[in-house]
Enzyme design. Structure first.
Site, PDB file in Angstrom:
ATOM      1  N   TYR A 124       8.542  33.094   2.479  1.00 27.93           N
ATOM      2  CA  TYR A 124       9.981  33.280   2.348  1.00 27.93           C
ATOM      3  C   TYR A 124      10.313  34.771   2.416  1.00 27.93           C
ATOM      4  CZ  TYR A 124       9.625  28.353   1.302  1.00 27.93           C
ATOM      5  OH  TYR A 124       9.337  27.010   1.387  1.00 27.93           O
ATOM      6  N   HIS A 154      10.668  34.673  -6.389  1.00 28.02           N
ATOM      7  CA  HIS A 154       9.834  34.017  -5.383  1.00 28.02           C
ATOM      8  C   HIS A 154       9.537  35.004  -4.260  1.00 28.02           C
ATOM      9  CE1 HIS A 154       7.777  31.024  -3.292  1.00 28.02           C
ATOM     10  NE2 HIS A 154       8.699  30.078  -3.176  1.00 28.02           N
ATOM     11  N   SER A 164       5.304  24.193 -12.379  1.00 23.09           N
ATOM     12  CA  SER A 164       5.634  25.031 -11.230  1.00 23.09           C
ATOM     13  C   SER A 164       6.933  24.572 -10.577  1.00 23.09           C
ATOM     14  CB  SER A 164       4.509  24.967 -10.192  1.00 23.09           C
ATOM     15  OG  SER A 164       3.425  25.763 -10.558  1.00 23.09           O
ATOM     16  N   PRO A 165       7.610  25.504  -9.908  1.00 23.42           N
ATOM     17  CA  PRO A 165       8.795  25.119  -9.131  1.00 23.42           C
ATOM     18  C   PRO A 165       8.433  24.079  -8.076  1.00 23.42           C
ATOM     19  CG  PRO A 165       8.662  27.500  -9.375  1.00 23.42           C
ATOM     20  CD  PRO A 165       7.362  26.955  -9.872  1.00 23.42           C
ATOM     21  N   ALA A 184      12.704  26.471  -6.297  1.00 19.91           N
ATOM     22  CA  ALA A 184      13.218  27.693  -5.672  1.00 19.91           C
ATOM     23  C   ALA A 184      14.738  27.581  -5.600  1.00 19.91           C
ATOM     24  CB  ALA A 184      12.624  27.857  -4.281  1.00 19.91           C
ATOM     25  N   HIS A 191       4.864  32.319  -0.109  1.00 18.36           N
ATOM     26  CA  HIS A 191       5.005  31.146   0.754  1.00 18.36           C
ATOM     27  C   HIS A 191       5.805  31.369   2.030  1.00 18.36           C
ATOM     28  CE1 HIS A 191       4.273  28.669  -3.165  1.00 18.36           C
ATOM     29  NE2 HIS A 191       3.208  29.357  -2.760  1.00 18.36           N
ATOM     30  N   CYS A 225      10.335  21.883  -5.025  1.00 23.75           N
ATOM     31  CA  CYS A 225      11.557  21.588  -4.258  1.00 23.75           C
ATOM     32  C   CYS A 225      11.907  20.117  -4.395  1.00 23.75           C
ATOM     33  CB  CYS A 225      11.349  21.955  -2.793  1.00 23.75           C
ATOM     34  SG  CYS A 225      11.209  23.720  -2.502  1.00 23.75           S
ATOM     35  N   GLN A 252      13.309  30.010 -10.896  1.00 22.90           N
ATOM     36  CA  GLN A 252      12.732  30.774  -9.787  1.00 22.90           C
ATOM     37  C   GLN A 252      13.869  31.131  -8.827  1.00 22.90           C
ATOM     38  OE1 GLN A 252      10.331  29.091  -6.438  1.00 22.90           O
ATOM     39  NE2 GLN A 252       8.664  30.296  -7.312  1.00 22.90           N
ATOM     40  N   ARG A 271       6.087  35.538  -8.294  1.00 25.42           N
ATOM     41  CA  ARG A 271       5.093  34.722  -7.576  1.00 25.42           C
ATOM     42  C   ARG A 271       4.820  35.367  -6.229  1.00 25.42           C
ATOM     43  NH1 ARG A 271       4.504  28.203  -6.657  1.00 25.42           N
ATOM     44  NH2 ARG A 271       3.699  28.439  -8.771  1.00 25.42           N
TER      45      ARG A 271
END
Length: 331
Positions: free
Chosen positions: A194, A189, A34-35, A69, A192, A37, A111, A242
């Protein structure tokens, strides 16, 4: 001393280690990185940290390795340490990374992201607080509505029509760069808390124009971003999205909304929905092992689309069972 037989492990995890073909790629197993950060960039540039971090996951045997991301614009970064793909100069180092990943038998994915109102934050080990736009390393954030994520934060600028067009253009330009950098999978993305999630969630979108109000209007930006990306991304290349499957908050986005959206995404040519949750408001989330797998299962079965499961999935047996029981295609 006991020694685990590698062949026996693969046999006992037959579903986890089974291949999966999606359009023009074949994943050698169902394990996806998974991406994550990393907060290790300057002006969006990848460096040797990213090469080692992502490359080691490929060496470790994961089938698909997805970058953190990766911001489509400077103002779309979560922090000043985020990876970016908003200038042509970013391509060269990213190409080194994708070449390394592919040379070691894995697939490189990226992503693409815009942080929206959750942009301009300090690095986690320096407190993670929002940096006001008037201070060093800070900038103005943009959102569907001028509502800050937290009360003490600076209110974002509500995107006007010109700003929305810029967002779509930025995603398209980032897609072209991703292609040049050698990525074989794009994940948009839209989770979450964003920007794209902020648009489709009624908790953060209070607009009165064609991008606010109804379900169709609130999901419009995501659909238009997909259209922009597909203008640049080859049809034979996989495209993932996602989502946050639930806001975990009354009056917010729900899993039923996610199923409805996933059906639309399938019709738009999206290949897989990566089912995460939360992040748009402060919410009480009932954390437990595999707490989001049920979202992936529901979306998969009711929207008839490939899904990815994520979140507190830590044991090989748990992962294999998720694939074996048909709850998701990848973990």
């Amino acid at each position: 001393m006991s020694v685990t037989c590698h062949i026996c492990t693969k046999q006992s995890m037959a579903h986890l280690f089974s291949p999966l073909k999606i359009k023009n790629i074949e994943l050698k197993n169902r394990i996806v990185v998974s991406p994550m950060c990393e907060y290790s960039s300057e002006d969006g540039f990848a460096n040797d940290w990213h090469l080692v971090h992502l490359g080691s996951r490929a060496v470790g045997g994961a089938a698909l390795v997805i970058t953190e991301a990766t911001a489509v614009s400077p103002e779309g970064r979560i922090s000043y340490g985020d990876l970016g793909i908003y200038k042509d100069e970013h391509i060269e180092k990213l190409k080194d990374i994708t070449d390394f990943i592919h040379a070691h038998g894995s697939i490189a994915g990226i992503q693409l992201a815009h942080a929206g109102r959750k942009a301009s934050h300090e690095l986690p080990w320096k407190g993670n607080a929002q940096i006001p736009s008037t201070r060093k390393n800070g900038w103005k954030a943009f959102a569907p509505s001028a509502i800050p994520f937290a009360e003490q934060e600076e209110a974002p600028i509500e995107l006007d029509k010109e700003g929305i067009e810029k967002v779509k253009a930025d995603f398209k330009a980032a897609t072209l760069r991703a292609l040049q950098a050698g990525f074989k999978v794009i994940e948009l993305h839209a989770a979450h808390g964003y920007l794209i999630h902020e648009f489709y969630s009624p908790l953060s979108n209070k607009r009165a124009d064609e991008y606010g109000g109804s379900f169709e209007n609130r999901t419009r930006l995501l659909i238009e971003v997909i259209d922009s990306v597909k203008e640049a991304w080859p049809a034979e290349n996989p495209l993932f999205v996602r989502i946050s499957s639930s806001d975990w908050t009354e009056g917010g986005w729900t899993i039923d909304d996610s199923v409805t959206l996933a059906k639309i995404l399938k019709d738009k040519g999206v290949d897989l929905v990566d089912c995460s949750s939360g992040g748009n408001v402060l919410a009480k989330i009932p954390l437990k092992p595999g707490y989001q797998v049920e979202f992936a299962e529901k979306v998969r079965k009711e929207a008839q689309i490939l899904t990815g499961a994520v979140g507190l999935i830590t044991e090989p047996e748990q992962t294999d069972a998720t694939i074996k029981s048909g709850k998701a295609e990848v973990v």
